[in-house]
Design a protein around this motif. Sequence first.
Motif, PDB file in Angstrom:
ATOM      1  N   ARG A  35       0.820  -1.231   0.000  1.00  0.00           N
ATOM      2  CA  ARG A  35       0.000   0.000   0.000  1.00  0.00           C
ATOM      3  C   ARG A  35       0.849   1.275   0.000  1.00  0.00           C
ATOM      4  O   ARG A  35       0.574   2.193  -0.779  1.00  0.00           O
ATOM      5  CB  ARG A  35      -0.975   0.001   1.164  1.00  0.00           C
ATOM      6  CG  ARG A  35      -2.130  -0.964   0.984  1.00  0.00           C
ATOM      7  CD  ARG A  35      -3.138  -0.835   2.135  1.00  0.00           C
ATOM      8  NE  ARG A  35      -4.140  -1.862   2.110  1.00  0.00           N
ATOM      9  CZ  ARG A  35      -5.236  -1.843   1.347  1.00  0.00           C
ATOM     10  NH1 ARG A  35      -5.451  -0.831   0.548  1.00  0.00           N
ATOM     11  NH2 ARG A  35      -6.106  -2.832   1.405  1.00  0.00           N
ATOM     12  N   LEU A  38       2.341   1.645  -3.524  1.00  0.00           N
ATOM     13  CA  LEU A  38       1.318   2.029  -4.503  1.00  0.00           C
ATOM     14  C   LEU A  38       0.941   3.503  -4.341  1.00  0.00           C
ATOM     15  O   LEU A  38       0.749   4.212  -5.337  1.00  0.00           O
ATOM     16  CB  LEU A  38       0.083   1.142  -4.369  1.00  0.00           C
ATOM     17  CG  LEU A  38       0.278  -0.304  -4.824  1.00  0.00           C
ATOM     18  CD1 LEU A  38      -0.919  -1.151  -4.428  1.00  0.00           C
ATOM     19  CD2 LEU A  38       0.517  -0.388  -6.310  1.00  0.00           C
ATOM     20  N   LYS A  39       0.835   3.963  -3.119  1.00  0.00           N
ATOM     21  CA  LYS A  39       0.511   5.373  -2.887  1.00  0.00           C
ATOM     22  C   LYS A  39       1.644   6.260  -3.387  1.00  0.00           C
ATOM     23  O   LYS A  39       1.405   7.258  -4.074  1.00  0.00           O
ATOM     24  CB  LYS A  39       0.261   5.609  -1.393  1.00  0.00           C
ATOM     25  CG  LYS A  39      -0.129   7.030  -1.084  1.00  0.00           C
ATOM     26  CD  LYS A  39      -0.419   7.221   0.385  1.00  0.00           C
ATOM     27  CE  LYS A  39      -0.778   8.673   0.672  1.00  0.00           C
ATOM     28  NZ  LYS A  39      -0.987   8.905   2.098  1.00  0.00           N
ATOM     29  N   ASN A  42       1.774   6.396  -7.225  1.00  0.00           N
ATOM     30  CA  ASN A  42       0.468   6.619  -7.846  1.00  0.00           C
ATOM     31  C   ASN A  42       0.532   7.436  -9.135  1.00  0.00           C
ATOM     32  O   ASN A  42      -0.044   7.047 -10.150  1.00  0.00           O
ATOM     33  CB  ASN A  42      -0.481   7.287  -6.848  1.00  0.00           C
ATOM     34  CG  ASN A  42      -1.886   7.344  -7.364  1.00  0.00           C
ATOM     35  OD1 ASN A  42      -2.511   6.318  -7.586  1.00  0.00           O
ATOM     36  ND2 ASN A  42      -2.385   8.547  -7.592  1.00  0.00           N
ATOM     37  N   ASP A  43       1.200   8.569  -9.104  1.00  0.00           N
ATOM     38  CA  ASP A  43       1.254   9.425 -10.294  1.00  0.00           C
ATOM     39  C   ASP A  43       1.903   8.693 -11.470  1.00  0.00           C
ATOM     40  O   ASP A  43       1.469   8.843 -12.614  1.00  0.00           O
ATOM     41  CB  ASP A  43       2.007  10.720 -10.005  1.00  0.00           C
ATOM     42  CG  ASP A  43       1.269  11.624  -9.033  1.00  0.00           C
ATOM     43  OD1 ASP A  43       0.049  11.426  -8.837  1.00  0.00           O
ATOM     44  OD2 ASP A  43       1.908  12.524  -8.459  1.00  0.00           O
ATOM     45  N   LEU A 117      -3.711  -2.493  -7.281  1.00  0.00           N
ATOM     46  CA  LEU A 117      -3.447  -1.525  -8.343  1.00  0.00           C
ATOM     47  C   LEU A 117      -4.684  -1.305  -9.211  1.00  0.00           C
ATOM     48  O   LEU A 117      -5.021  -0.162  -9.551  1.00  0.00           O
ATOM     49  CB  LEU A 117      -2.262  -1.986  -9.198  1.00  0.00           C
ATOM     50  CG  LEU A 117      -1.839  -1.038 -10.312  1.00  0.00           C
ATOM     51  CD1 LEU A 117      -1.566   0.368  -9.792  1.00  0.00           C
ATOM     52  CD2 LEU A 117      -0.624  -1.592 -11.022  1.00  0.00           C
ATOM     53  N   ARG A 120      -7.038   0.843  -7.321  1.00  0.00           N
ATOM     54  CA  ARG A 120      -6.506   2.209  -7.253  1.00  0.00           C
ATOM     55  C   ARG A 120      -6.788   2.950  -8.563  1.00  0.00           C
ATOM     56  O   ARG A 120      -7.242   4.092  -8.554  1.00  0.00           O
ATOM     57  CB  ARG A 120      -5.004   2.163  -6.967  1.00  0.00           C
ATOM     58  CG  ARG A 120      -4.327   3.510  -6.916  1.00  0.00           C
ATOM     59  CD  ARG A 120      -2.911   3.390  -6.375  1.00  0.00           C
ATOM     60  NE  ARG A 120      -2.925   3.326  -4.936  1.00  0.00           N
ATOM     61  CZ  ARG A 120      -2.994   4.392  -4.140  1.00  0.00           C
ATOM     62  NH1 ARG A 120      -3.074   5.588  -4.650  1.00  0.00           N
ATOM     63  NH2 ARG A 120      -2.979   4.255  -2.840  1.00  0.00           N
ATOM     64  N   GLN A 124      -9.687   6.189  -9.448  1.00  0.00           N
ATOM     65  CA  GLN A 124      -9.213   7.469  -9.957  1.00  0.00           C
ATOM     66  C   GLN A 124      -9.522   7.630 -11.444  1.00  0.00           C
ATOM     67  O   GLN A 124      -8.817   8.315 -12.161  1.00  0.00           O
ATOM     68  CB  GLN A 124      -7.701   7.586  -9.733  1.00  0.00           C
ATOM     69  CG  GLN A 124      -7.307   7.508  -8.282  1.00  0.00           C
ATOM     70  CD  GLN A 124      -5.827   7.547  -8.130  1.00  0.00           C
ATOM     71  OE1 GLN A 124      -5.251   8.612  -7.993  1.00  0.00           O
ATOM     72  NE2 GLN A 124      -5.201   6.385  -8.171  1.00  0.00           N
TER      73      GLN A 124
END
Length: 130
Positions: A35, A38-39, A42-43, A117, A120, A124
């Motif tokens: 986690r 992944l955070k 993210n971009d 993923l 996520r 978004q």
Amino acid sequence: MDTRTERLLDIRGGALGTISPQSSPEEIFQNQTLRPILKFQNDLFLRTFINYAVKQKGSFFELPIEKKLIYIDNVIQKDIKFRNALKGMIIAFFTVDEYDHYITNSSSLNKRMMNLLIERLKSQLQLLTI
């Protein structure tokens, strides 16, 4: 001088999610390692997915929302090269100890990694535009 492990842990930040005495080793790995990575990444994941969709003739951007969600699932589950590239972006931020844990149970952890993923990216969807 900081070690690679110390720098990685500092960059990624702390665990995300609940860890209890009843948590399984995979759940602990997910919340302590996957986690936060992944955070942090993210971009890059968003940009990578947009680039992939553009290279696939951009049809993703014309789909209705429901089909976009299915597209995200299918691409990450079925395009092995793309999935491996995404896994590499995650594994690159493992410490050596985390990598040792990962290789002992990579099949189960790969599923968790890709499911996290996928969720996520789906959450978004509004950012997946050109």
